[in-house]
Design a protein around this motif. Structure first.
Motif, PDB file in Angstrom:
ATOM      1  N   GLY A  11      -9.024   3.843   0.517  1.00 38.10           N
ATOM      2  CA  GLY A  11      -9.187   3.294  -1.089  1.00 38.10           C
ATOM      3  C   GLY A  11      -7.860   4.015  -1.814  1.00 38.10           C
ATOM      4  O   GLY A  11      -8.004   4.127  -2.975  1.00 38.10           O
ATOM      5  N   ILE A  12      -6.559   3.586  -1.540  1.00 34.85           N
ATOM      6  CA  ILE A  12      -5.785   4.726  -1.933  1.00 34.85           C
ATOM      7  C   ILE A  12      -5.036   3.606  -3.324  1.00 34.85           C
ATOM      8  O   ILE A  12      -5.428   2.500  -3.202  1.00 34.85           O
ATOM      9  N   GLY A  13      -3.797   4.402  -3.996  1.00 30.20           N
ATOM     10  CA  GLY A  13      -3.573   3.495  -4.853  1.00 30.20           C
ATOM     11  C   GLY A  13      -3.958   2.957  -5.607  1.00 30.20           C
ATOM     12  O   GLY A  13      -5.014   3.579  -6.059  1.00 30.20           O
TER      13      GLY A  13
ATOM     14  N   SER B 160      -2.404   4.521   4.521  1.00 30.44           N
ATOM     15  CA  SER B 160      -2.515   2.817   4.044  1.00 30.44           C
ATOM     16  C   SER B 160      -2.253   2.243   4.921  1.00 30.44           C
ATOM     17  O   SER B 160      -2.965   0.827   5.305  1.00 30.44           O
TER      18      SER B 160
ATOM     19  N   TYR C 213       0.069   0.591  -4.166  1.00 26.87           N
ATOM     20  CA  TYR C 213      -0.991  -0.035  -4.989  1.00 26.87           C
ATOM     21  C   TYR C 213      -1.751  -0.239  -4.540  1.00 26.87           C
ATOM     22  O   TYR C 213      -2.363   0.097  -2.873  1.00 26.87           O
ATOM     23  N   SER C 214      -2.950  -0.791  -4.400  1.00 26.63           N
ATOM     24  CA  SER C 214      -4.552  -0.927  -3.837  1.00 26.63           C
ATOM     25  C   SER C 214      -5.064  -2.341  -3.865  1.00 26.63           C
ATOM     26  O   SER C 214      -3.931  -3.585  -4.006  1.00 26.63           O
TER      27      SER C 214
ATOM     28  N   ASN D  54      -7.242  -3.837  -4.936  1.00 27.28           N
ATOM     29  CA  ASN D  54      -8.059  -4.002  -5.782  1.00 27.28           C
ATOM     30  C   ASN D  54      -7.294  -4.680  -6.428  1.00 27.28           C
ATOM     31  O   ASN D  54      -7.086  -5.013  -7.362  1.00 27.28           O
ATOM     32  N   SER D  55      -5.859  -5.095  -6.506  1.00 30.76           N
ATOM     33  CA  SER D  55      -4.816  -5.655  -7.092  1.00 30.76           C
ATOM     34  C   SER D  55      -4.992  -6.614  -7.183  1.00 30.76           C
ATOM     35  O   SER D  55      -5.419  -7.518  -6.638  1.00 30.76           O
TER      36      SER D  55
ATOM     37  N   ASP E   1     -15.242  -3.216  -2.288  1.00 30.77           N
ATOM     38  CA  ASP E   1     -15.163  -2.576  -1.335  1.00 30.77           C
ATOM     39  C   ASP E   1     -16.363  -3.018  -1.303  1.00 30.77           C
ATOM     40  O   ASP E   1     -16.790  -2.181   0.072  1.00 30.77           O
TER      41      ASP E   1
ATOM     42  N   ASP F  95      -6.246   1.104   4.851  1.00 27.29           N
ATOM     43  CA  ASP F  95      -6.842   0.290   4.017  1.00 27.29           C
ATOM     44  C   ASP F  95      -5.905  -1.053   4.744  1.00 27.29           C
ATOM     45  O   ASP F  95      -7.000  -2.292   4.766  1.00 27.29           O
TER      46      ASP F  95
ATOM     47  N   LEU G 110       0.894  -0.858  -0.087  1.00 28.44           N
ATOM     48  CA  LEU G 110      -0.037  -0.522  -0.074  1.00 28.44           C
ATOM     49  C   LEU G 110       1.259   1.039   0.568  1.00 28.44           C
ATOM     50  O   LEU G 110       0.803   2.549  -0.772  1.00 28.44           O
TER      51      LEU G 110
END
Length: 919
Positions: free
Chosen positions: A817-819, A684, A535-536, A538-539, A836, A687, A531
């Motif tokens: 919800g970063i990245g 970070s 990168y999120s 959702n990867s 999500d 998440d 994170l």
């Protein structure tokens, strides 16, 4: 009168005609004779004012007259004022060059000596002095013997013996004066104040609320001199101060030796009489600094004590305060510690042994702990043969005539551990002592410094920790070991630990001493690095094999999960179901981007800043490479509890600690460690918490929630030898680790532990064959038979529910919800529903979640992707997802599921009973 003036004028004329060289000058440039003026003389009898060339000193050059500068050179012809009494007179010098002592005048008014003879006075007569006439008949050489010749060379710097003698006298008088003033100004401390100081040496440990935990440092048991046998008193005198009954409280020879050693920096202790030692041990006026000032003050107080106290009183106070070793102070405490009896019952030999120990008690403790009694035997012989054997009574007869032959060296009893360390107290105190030592206060100072040590431990939570562990493990054998540590994530304070039931029988402190593989409980640090790299969640990550398939350092067959997982999963599913392939691939991708293949630099930086041991992390990366990302490194429960603070406290970390404050009297000598490090960003952390919440909601520890927002991670290493659960709320982070050790003899026989320790001798009984160096049995780690989602999570849940009882419910920050997605695996087709959409953070208020495993499929590939012959496929062809089992270094599943891991097993044998081996 006129004739006198004329004669004088004639003399002036002669002097002028002689044209003498300029007269010598003094240091200020003034003309003169170079000598100080001499007192004036009265006129001789019959003399008259004035003078002439006649007289006994003026014939044939036998004597010459030196007159004053005014009379010879500057008086006007008409004469000058008459000299008054006290003015300089004429000096009569012999032709031999020596100055004749001035005498009274011998001429009459107009007698044979001529006008103005040497006794006469007048304005131009020889009553005054002026510059000598170097050009006269006899010249300057007339005065060559007038003074002793000056010394030249180095002799000029050698003072006269008279000056030396006078200086010594002044110096001696000054020294004695200072001694008298110092002695008079030195007050003898009162007995009452001294008694309070003498017994307040030990230190007290407190819980965080100020409730005492325990006091360490032996209290002095005061007894009277009548309760000390005479032979014990004599032994102490023979050992420490044989002139005790005759001296005045000091030994001048010993003092001189001691002062010299102090001035040259050699002294640790020496030259002190019993009176001096008693003063130093008893009065707080005398600290233990090795300085001249302290020594002088000690001498003054000792002399005053000898004048005001009886010898028996001095000896009584001495015997009640002097240290004997093993943290005992005073003869009564020493007698009970070394021989399990009162001082009044000590034998001659036992008294001599204890007396000999006074010289270096700490050194003798270390020697005897190592089985070396040579030092105490030598001192025993010194007391007996060199001292007591020669003591006589008041009649001159030997008091102990046969002692050298009859007194045998007595073997002391084994050291007893202070009851202050009994039960749970020892685990708290031992760690507090360890931290104090790291911060500059060693154990000797703790036991003798009179500190008030306030710890971070919570009394109620300490009991709850024990209750939680015992409630789950009470039916297990002593082969099973559990450690628990609870840390406040906001400040790093260790609030509760469980290290064992009784420190006296099992001093291994589990949460601090047991270093075990972190297993899957390590994976959240990899997620944090992912994170932080932008990168999120959702990867898409690989679920069935690593990318690349072969990673540096992997075991034969690669890093696998041991059961079927969809080819592509997201980061939340990877975390909640502990997928090894996903986390190893994430760590590789981070290295690939940073151009640090094989170094795991991004992950390593985060775990070190989160408080995990740097040396252990670096060593494990060098040995295991990408297995590091799935938990091959060794950690302790307290490190993990504190490390997870970066998730519970929005990315911030404070190193764990157990000391809040240390006071000595009213002075604060040590404060709490409060340095805050920002390890990851708050986004970070938020998440990462979202993913870790799913572990309790629908992952490997589903159904083990605590009725309020909580998150965590399970961990189980290879062959289930070590199992973990580490979880937290915003208020508290707790780690529970378990492992199992079997005790095996050399023949392979399994024996049961004694007090959780492998027996050193058969059944723990004395043995000549077995010892610590050659133990009867050794510990070997073996399978627990359960995973982290089992007993470790149950212990964690029970403790956390009790710890949060009555506390306000706090929410975690919302998902950030970063990245951007970084797809290591190709995204599945069709694309699954957005990840999500997670279960809400609403927790039941009455009933807790059940232990049933969730039936809804997790986010990821669709059900239609179930492949034929896939062992995970049901009869209806739908994929039945399981939590992973048999994972190398940390995949977790409900008990009973999973296949063996496909990586190399860790070593089976421990390096020793709970000595931190990987197992």
């Amino acid at each position: 009168m006129d004739a006198a003036f004329e004669d004088t004028a004639a003399m002036n004329a002669v002097a002028m005609n002689a044209a003498p060289p300029p007269p010598p000058q003094d240091r200020q440039g003034r003309q003169g004779s170079g000598r100080p003026p001499e007192p004036a003389r009265r006129p001789g009898p019959g003399g008259r004012p004035g003078g002439g060339p006649g007289g006994p000193g003026g014939t044939g050059g036998e004597e010459r007259t030196q007159i004053t500068a005014q009379g010879a050179m500057g008086m006007p012809p008409g004469g000058g004022p008459r000299r008054e009494f006290g003015a300089q007179e004429t000096e009569i010098m012999s032709s031999g060059g020596r100055r004749r002592r001035p005498g009274r005048g011998r001429g009459g008014s107009e007698g044979p000596d001529g006008p103005g003879g040497p006794g006469g006075r007048g304005p131009e007569g020889p009553g005054g002095r002026g510059p000598r006439d170097p050009g006269g008949p006899d010249g300057p050489d007339d005065f060559e013997d007038d003074e002793k010749p000056r010394r030249s060379g180095w002799k000029r710097f050698v003072p006269s013996w008279k000056i030396v003698l006078a200086s010594c006298a002044v110096l001696t008088a000054g020294v004695f004066g200072m001694i008298i003033v110092g002695y008079m100004n030195t007050d003898l401390p009162s007995e009452r104040d001294a008694q309070e100081t003498a017994i307040s040496q030990g230190s007290v440990f407190y819980y965080r609320d100020g409730t005492p935990i325990a006091r360490i440092g032996t209290k002095r048991t005061r007894i009277s001199i009548d309760q000390v046998p005479q032979h014990v008193r004599d032994a102490v005198v023979a050992a420490e101060n044989r002139s005790f009954y005759e001296d005045s409280g000091i030994d001048l020879t010993g003092i001189a030796r001691s002062v010299w050693m102090t001035a040259t920096g050699q002294q640790t202790q020496g030259g002190s009489t019993i009176t001096q030692q008693m003063a130093r041990n008893y009065f707080d006026t005398l600290n233990r600094d090795v300085t001249i000032k302290r020594k002088v003050t000690e001498i003054f107080i000792s002399v005053k004590l000898d004048k005001e106290w009886s010898k028996d009183k001095v000896l009584e106070y001495y015997l009640n305060t002097v240290p004997f070793g093993r943290n005992t102070y005073g003869i009564e405490a020493a007698a009970k510690e070394f021989f399990r009896k009162s001082a009044k019952d000590l034998t001659v030999a036992q008294g001599a042994y204890l007396a000999g120990r006074i010289q270096r008690p700490g050194d003798f403790d270390k020697q005897e702990d190592a089985g070396n009694f040579a030092g105490t035997q030598e001192r025993f012989s010194y007391v007996i043969k060199d001292g007591m054997a020669h003591m006589t009574d008041e009649n001159g007869k030997l008091k102990y005539p046969d002692i050298a032959a009859t007194a045998k060296f007595p073997k002391p009893k084994p050291q007893r551990v202070s009851e202050a360390f009994g039960g749970l107290k020892g685990y708290m105190i031992s760690e507090a002592i360890h931290e104090l030592n790291d911060r500059g206060i060693d154990r000797d100072r703790v036991e003798n410094g009179g500190f008030k040590i306030y710890t971070t431990f919570d009394k109620k939570l300490m009991q709850e920790a024990k209750k939680a562990v015992k409630g789950v493990t009470s039916g297990m054998s002593k082969e099973f070991h559990a450690g628990l540590a609870a840390v406040d994530p906001r400040n790093g304070q260790v609030l509760a630990i469980y290290g064992g039931d009784d420190y006296l029988t099992d001093p291994w402190n589990e949460p601090f001493d047991s270093k075990k593989q972190a297993a899957s409980a390590f994976k959240p640090y990899v997620l944090a690095a992912w994170l932080e790299a932008g990168y999120s969640l959702n990867s898409w990550l690989p679920g069935n094999q690593t990318v690349p398939k072969e990673l540096p350092g992997q075991a034969k067959g690669g890093i696998t999960n041991g059961h079927s997982v969809p080819p592509a999963i997201d980061a939340i599913y990877a975390t909640s179901h502990s997928i090894n392939t996903a986390f190893a691939s994430m760590a590789y991708r981070l290295d690939e981007v940073n151009n640090t293949i094989g170094e795991l630099s991004a992950v390593k930086q985060i775990v070190e800043e989160a408080g995990l041991n740097k040396n252990r992390m670096e060593k494990d990366i060098a040995e295991h490479k990408y297995q590091f990302s799935i938990g091959s490194a060794l950690v302790t429960p307290v490190e993990q509890a504190a490390g997870y603070s970066i998730f519970a406290n929005q990315g911030k970390h404070v190193d764990y600690h157990v000391i809040k404050e240390v006071k000595q009297g009213k002075t604060v000598v040590l404060t709490e460690k409060k340095d805050v490090k920002h390890v990851i960003s708050p986004d970070s952390a938020a998440d990462a918490v979202v993913a870790m919440e799913q572990v309790l909601k629908g992952g490997t520890a589903a159904g083990k929630g605590i009725g309020r927002p909580a998150a965590g991670k399970t961990g189980t290493n290879n062959d289930e030898k070590e199992a973990w659960f580490v979880g937290f709320t915003p208020q508290l982070s707790t780690a529970v680790g378990m492992y199992r050790e079997q005790c095996k003899t050399k023949s392979g026989k399994i024996v049961q532990p004694i007090h959780a320790n492998c027996p050193v001798t058969p059944n723990g009984k004395p043995s000549k064959k077995y010892s610590e160096a050659n133990p009867y049995s050794k510990p070997f780690e073996t399978s627990l038979g359960f995973e982290g989602a089992g007993p470790p999570t149950s212990i964690w849940r029970n403790f956390m529910m009790a710890a949060h009882e009555g506390k306000q419910v706090e929410q975690f920050p919302p998902k950030a919800g970063i990245g951007m997605p970084e797809n290591i695996a190709p995204s599945p087709t069709p694309t699954p529903e957005p990840t999500d959409e997670f279960p809400t953070d609403e927790f039941p208020t009455d009933d807790f979640p059940t232990d049933d495993f969730p039936t809804d499929p997790p986010p990821g590939p669709s059900d239609s992707q179930c492949l034929p012959d896939d062992p995970a496929c049901g009869d209806d062809g739908v994929l039945e997802l399981q939590s992973e089992g048999g994972r190398p270094f940390g995949g977790d599943q409900p008990v009973g599921n999973g296949a063996p891991a496909a990586v190399a097993a860790t070593p089976v044998q421990s390096t020793g009973k709970r000595r931190g081996s990987a197992g």
